[in-house]
Design a protein around this motif. Structure first.
Motif, PDB file in Angstrom:
ATOM      1  N   ASP A  20      12.448 -21.483  26.213  1.00  0.00           N
ATOM      2  CA  ASP A  20      11.173 -21.112  25.624  1.00  0.00           C
ATOM      3  C   ASP A  20      10.483 -22.313  24.990  1.00  0.00           C
ATOM      4  O   ASP A  20       9.264 -22.432  25.024  1.00  0.00           O
ATOM      5  CB  ASP A  20      11.391 -20.049  24.536  1.00  0.00           C
ATOM      6  N   GLU A  21      11.260 -23.188  24.369  1.00  0.00           N
ATOM      7  CA  GLU A  21      10.743 -24.376  23.711  1.00  0.00           C
ATOM      8  C   GLU A  21      11.560 -25.583  24.166  1.00  0.00           C
ATOM      9  O   GLU A  21      12.713 -25.451  24.566  1.00  0.00           O
ATOM     10  CB  GLU A  21      10.831 -24.245  22.186  1.00  0.00           C
ATOM     11  N   VAL A  22      10.957 -26.763  24.081  1.00  0.00           N
ATOM     12  CA  VAL A  22      11.650 -28.000  24.423  1.00  0.00           C
ATOM     13  C   VAL A  22      11.833 -28.814  23.142  1.00  0.00           C
ATOM     14  O   VAL A  22      10.871 -29.086  22.424  1.00  0.00           O
ATOM     15  CB  VAL A  22      10.859 -28.823  25.462  1.00  0.00           C
ATOM     16  N   HIS A  23      13.091 -29.175  22.852  1.00  0.00           N
ATOM     17  CA  HIS A  23      13.420 -29.890  21.620  1.00  0.00           C
ATOM     18  C   HIS A  23      13.625 -31.373  21.915  1.00  0.00           C
ATOM     19  O   HIS A  23      14.454 -31.737  22.747  1.00  0.00           O
ATOM     20  CB  HIS A  23      14.688 -29.304  20.995  1.00  0.00           C
ATOM     21  N   LEU A  24      12.865 -32.206  21.222  1.00  0.00           N
ATOM     22  CA  LEU A  24      12.975 -33.653  21.397  1.00  0.00           C
ATOM     23  C   LEU A  24      13.772 -34.253  20.240  1.00  0.00           C
ATOM     24  O   LEU A  24      13.478 -33.993  19.070  1.00  0.00           O
ATOM     25  CB  LEU A  24      11.583 -34.290  21.433  1.00  0.00           C
ATOM     26  N   TYR A  25      14.771 -35.068  20.591  1.00  0.00           N
ATOM     27  CA  TYR A  25      15.575 -35.782  19.602  1.00  0.00           C
ATOM     28  C   TYR A  25      15.328 -37.280  19.795  1.00  0.00           C
ATOM     29  O   TYR A  25      15.952 -37.917  20.640  1.00  0.00           O
ATOM     30  CB  TYR A  25      17.057 -35.444  19.770  1.00  0.00           C
ATOM     31  N   PRO A  26      14.394 -37.860  19.031  1.00  0.00           N
ATOM     32  CA  PRO A  26      14.045 -39.270  19.217  1.00  0.00           C
ATOM     33  C   PRO A  26      15.187 -40.187  18.774  1.00  0.00           C
ATOM     34  O   PRO A  26      16.014 -39.811  17.938  1.00  0.00           O
ATOM     35  CB  PRO A  26      12.824 -39.462  18.294  1.00  0.00           C
ATOM     36  N   PRO A  27      15.219 -41.403  19.327  1.00  0.00           N
ATOM     37  CA  PRO A  27      16.213 -42.377  18.859  1.00  0.00           C
ATOM     38  C   PRO A  27      15.891 -42.844  17.451  1.00  0.00           C
ATOM     39  O   PRO A  27      14.762 -42.683  16.968  1.00  0.00           O
ATOM     40  CB  PRO A  27      16.076 -43.521  19.872  1.00  0.00           C
ATOM     41  N   GLU A  28      16.861 -43.426  16.790  1.00  0.00           N
ATOM     42  CA  GLU A  28      16.636 -43.912  15.427  1.00  0.00           C
ATOM     43  C   GLU A  28      15.542 -44.967  15.388  1.00  0.00           C
ATOM     44  O   GLU A  28      14.729 -45.005  14.471  1.00  0.00           O
ATOM     45  CB  GLU A  28      17.940 -44.490  14.866  1.00  0.00           C
ATOM     46  N   LEU A  29      15.521 -45.837  16.394  1.00  0.00           N
ATOM     47  CA  LEU A  29      14.493 -46.880  16.493  1.00  0.00           C
ATOM     48  C   LEU A  29      13.510 -46.465  17.579  1.00  0.00           C
ATOM     49  O   LEU A  29      13.782 -46.571  18.772  1.00  0.00           O
ATOM     50  CB  LEU A  29      15.135 -48.231  16.826  1.00  0.00           C
ATOM     51  N   LEU A  30      12.357 -45.964  17.146  1.00  0.00           N
ATOM     52  CA  LEU A  30      11.349 -45.425  18.061  1.00  0.00           C
ATOM     53  C   LEU A  30      10.082 -46.264  17.931  1.00  0.00           C
ATOM     54  O   LEU A  30       9.554 -46.433  16.836  1.00  0.00           O
ATOM     55  CB  LEU A  30      11.062 -43.964  17.705  1.00  0.00           C
ATOM     56  N   SER A  31       9.591 -46.791  19.057  1.00  0.00           N
ATOM     57  CA  SER A  31       8.402 -47.641  19.030  1.00  0.00           C
ATOM     58  C   SER A  31       7.156 -46.841  19.384  1.00  0.00           C
ATOM     59  O   SER A  31       7.232 -45.738  19.939  1.00  0.00           O
ATOM     60  CB  SER A  31       8.558 -48.801  20.011  1.00  0.00           C
ATOM     61  N   LEU A  32       6.008 -47.424  19.103  1.00  0.00           N
ATOM     62  CA  LEU A  32       4.742 -46.794  19.471  1.00  0.00           C
ATOM     63  C   LEU A  32       4.608 -46.744  20.998  1.00  0.00           C
ATOM     64  O   LEU A  32       4.070 -45.780  21.548  1.00  0.00           O
ATOM     65  CB  LEU A  32       3.574 -47.560  18.853  1.00  0.00           C
ATOM     66  N   SER A  33       5.115 -47.764  21.675  1.00  0.00           N
ATOM     67  CA  SER A  33       5.094 -47.767  23.144  1.00  0.00           C
ATOM     68  C   SER A  33       5.935 -46.623  23.694  1.00  0.00           C
ATOM     69  O   SER A  33       5.561 -45.973  24.681  1.00  0.00           O
ATOM     70  CB  SER A  33       5.615 -49.102  23.681  1.00  0.00           C
ATOM     71  N   ASP A  34       7.101 -46.370  23.054  1.00  0.00           N
ATOM     72  CA  ASP A  34       7.942 -45.247  23.471  1.00  0.00           C
ATOM     73  C   ASP A  34       7.164 -43.938  23.391  1.00  0.00           C
ATOM     74  O   ASP A  34       7.239 -43.093  24.299  1.00  0.00           O
ATOM     75  CB  ASP A  34       9.175 -45.136  22.565  1.00  0.00           C
ATOM     76  N   ILE A  35       6.422 -43.777  22.318  1.00  0.00           N
ATOM     77  CA  ILE A  35       5.689 -42.529  22.090  1.00  0.00           C
ATOM     78  C   ILE A  35       4.584 -42.360  23.135  1.00  0.00           C
ATOM     79  O   ILE A  35       4.398 -41.269  23.690  1.00  0.00           O
ATOM     80  CB  ILE A  35       5.101 -42.503  20.666  1.00  0.00           C
ATOM     81  N   HIS A  36       3.846 -43.438  23.424  1.00  0.00           N
ATOM     82  CA  HIS A  36       2.783 -43.343  24.418  1.00  0.00           C
ATOM     83  C   HIS A  36       3.343 -43.012  25.801  1.00  0.00           C
ATOM     84  O   HIS A  36       2.781 -42.179  26.532  1.00  0.00           O
ATOM     85  CB  HIS A  36       2.005 -44.662  24.472  1.00  0.00           C
ATOM     86  N   LYS A  37       4.446 -43.649  26.165  1.00  0.00           N
ATOM     87  CA  LYS A  37       5.057 -43.377  27.460  1.00  0.00           C
ATOM     88  C   LYS A  37       5.568 -41.940  27.531  1.00  0.00           C
ATOM     89  O   LYS A  37       5.397 -41.248  28.548  1.00  0.00           O
ATOM     90  CB  LYS A  37       6.216 -44.356  27.700  1.00  0.00           C
ATOM     91  N   PHE A  38       6.186 -41.483  26.461  1.00  0.00           N
ATOM     92  CA  PHE A  38       6.689 -40.109  26.407  1.00  0.00           C
ATOM     93  C   PHE A  38       5.531 -39.119  26.528  1.00  0.00           C
ATOM     94  O   PHE A  38       5.644 -38.099  27.223  1.00  0.00           O
ATOM     95  CB  PHE A  38       7.438 -39.885  25.096  1.00  0.00           C
ATOM     96  N   GLU A  39       4.425 -39.426  25.881  1.00  0.00           N
ATOM     97  CA  GLU A  39       3.254 -38.544  25.919  1.00  0.00           C
ATOM     98  C   GLU A  39       2.751 -38.369  27.346  1.00  0.00           C
ATOM     99  O   GLU A  39       2.341 -37.269  27.743  1.00  0.00           O
ATOM    100  CB  GLU A  39       2.155 -39.128  25.030  1.00  0.00           C
ATOM    101  N   GLU A  40       2.808 -39.437  28.141  1.00  0.00           N
ATOM    102  CA  GLU A  40       2.357 -39.360  29.527  1.00  0.00           C
ATOM    103  C   GLU A  40       3.272 -38.465  30.369  1.00  0.00           C
ATOM    104  O   GLU A  40       2.806 -37.744  31.252  1.00  0.00           O
ATOM    105  CB  GLU A  40       2.336 -40.773  30.141  1.00  0.00           C
ATOM    106  N   ASN A  41       4.554 -38.520  30.090  1.00  0.00           N
ATOM    107  CA  ASN A  41       5.533 -37.828  30.936  1.00  0.00           C
ATOM    108  C   ASN A  41       5.825 -36.391  30.527  1.00  0.00           C
ATOM    109  O   ASN A  41       6.159 -35.558  31.371  1.00  0.00           O
ATOM    110  CB  ASN A  41       6.856 -38.597  30.941  1.00  0.00           C
ATOM    111  N   ILE A  42       5.726 -36.098  29.230  1.00  0.00           N
ATOM    112  CA  ILE A  42       6.230 -34.822  28.728  1.00  0.00           C
ATOM    113  C   ILE A  42       5.392 -33.641  29.201  1.00  0.00           C
ATOM    114  O   ILE A  42       5.886 -32.512  29.270  1.00  0.00           O
ATOM    115  CB  ILE A  42       6.325 -34.839  27.178  1.00  0.00           C
ATOM    116  N   VAL A  43       4.118 -33.866  29.541  1.00  0.00           N
ATOM    117  CA  VAL A  43       3.256 -32.767  29.988  1.00  0.00           C
ATOM    118  C   VAL A  43       3.855 -32.077  31.204  1.00  0.00           C
ATOM    119  O   VAL A  43       3.867 -30.847  31.308  1.00  0.00           O
ATOM    120  CB  VAL A  43       1.832 -33.291  30.309  1.00  0.00           C
TER     121      VAL A  43
END
Length: 252
Positions: free
Chosen positions: A196-219
């Motif tokens: 029903d829901e998707v749970h994301l567990y980010p790494p301890e060291l998360l960059s802004l680039s990681d977030i932008h790339k994830f945003e493109e793929n997660i849809v």
């Protein structure tokens, strides 16, 4: 007497109780690292056939006692018991199932039964009372230390509550990692297909680039499901940035 009920009090449960008692004694005497293992639940399985709401109350309460929930999850135990009861009651009253199954391992509790999908999203949009109130109470009081997920696979509904303090989301069947999504979108989508829901567990060291790339793929992975993001430090810039990039996500 305990010894007279061999169905409820199996040898495995009795041995697990003994081990917990020994750990508890060591904790009381030494106050050392046994504290981190004290949250372990006793593994058990139980089936419940509908009889009455009073009987369901008692059987859920017995299961909670047998797995050592009160001693292990302490402050969370009452709400967990209430949630399990309400979901089991919903199953009996609003689906065609005649039996529910309860199971536990060291870090989680699950409730399963045969039915069509009626999970988190349906509860949120329903005008029900007990089940919806239980879901709201769980989210308001327990998220952060416990995580709830729901799946429906081949018309079998499964609710699962996992101890994040022990598990870190590793065994959450509806959980994903940033690197996992980036590596193989198709495999990740298949992994959470029944959720029903998707749970994301980010790494301890998360960059802004990681977030932008994830945003493109997660849809492509979400396909309309809600995203739940765990473990971002409160009052941090990265949490504020993620909140801005994912306004429809729940951040816990």
């Amino acid at each position: 007497m305990i010894d007279d009920d061999e169905v409820r009090f199996t040898l495995d449960i009795l041995e697990a109780w003994k081990e917990r008692a020994e750990h508890g004694a060591a904790l009381a005497l030494e106050r050392n690292d046994f504290l981190t293992t004290w949250r372990d639940l006793v593994p058990a399985e139980r089936s419940i056939v509908w009889s009455s709401s009073e009987d369901l109350h008692r059987r859920v309460a017995d299961f909670v006692i047998d797995i050592g929930l009160e001693g292990s999850w302490r402050g969370e135990a009452e709400l967990v018991r209430l949630f399990i009861y309400e979901m089991a009651l919903n199953a009996f009253q609003h689906t065609a199932c005649t039996e529910v199954s309860l199971a536990s391992d060291e870090v989680s509790i699950s409730l399963s039964y045969d039915s069509q999908r009626f999970g988190i999203s349906e509860l949120r949009s329903s005008d029900g009372r007990g089940g919806k109130s239980a879901l709201d109470a769980f989210r308001s009081n327990l998220e952060g230390s416990l995580v709830l997920d729901y799946r429906n696979i081949n018309e079998e509904s499964v609710w699962r509550i996992t101890d994040l303090t022990k598990d870190g989301g590793i065994t959450n069947p509806c959980g994903v990692r940033v690197a996992e999504v980036a590596k193989d979108i198709q495999a990740t989508r298949e992994k959470v297909e029944a959720c029903d829901e998707v749970h994301l567990y980010p790494p301890e060291l998360l960059s802004l680039s990681d977030i932008h790339k994830f945003e493109e793929n997660i849809v492509d992975v979400l396909q309309g499901r809600r995203l739940v993001i765990h473990g971002l430090p409160r009052d941090s810039f990265i949490r504020s940035f993620v909140t801005e990039r994912f306004p429809d996500a729940r951040i816990v």
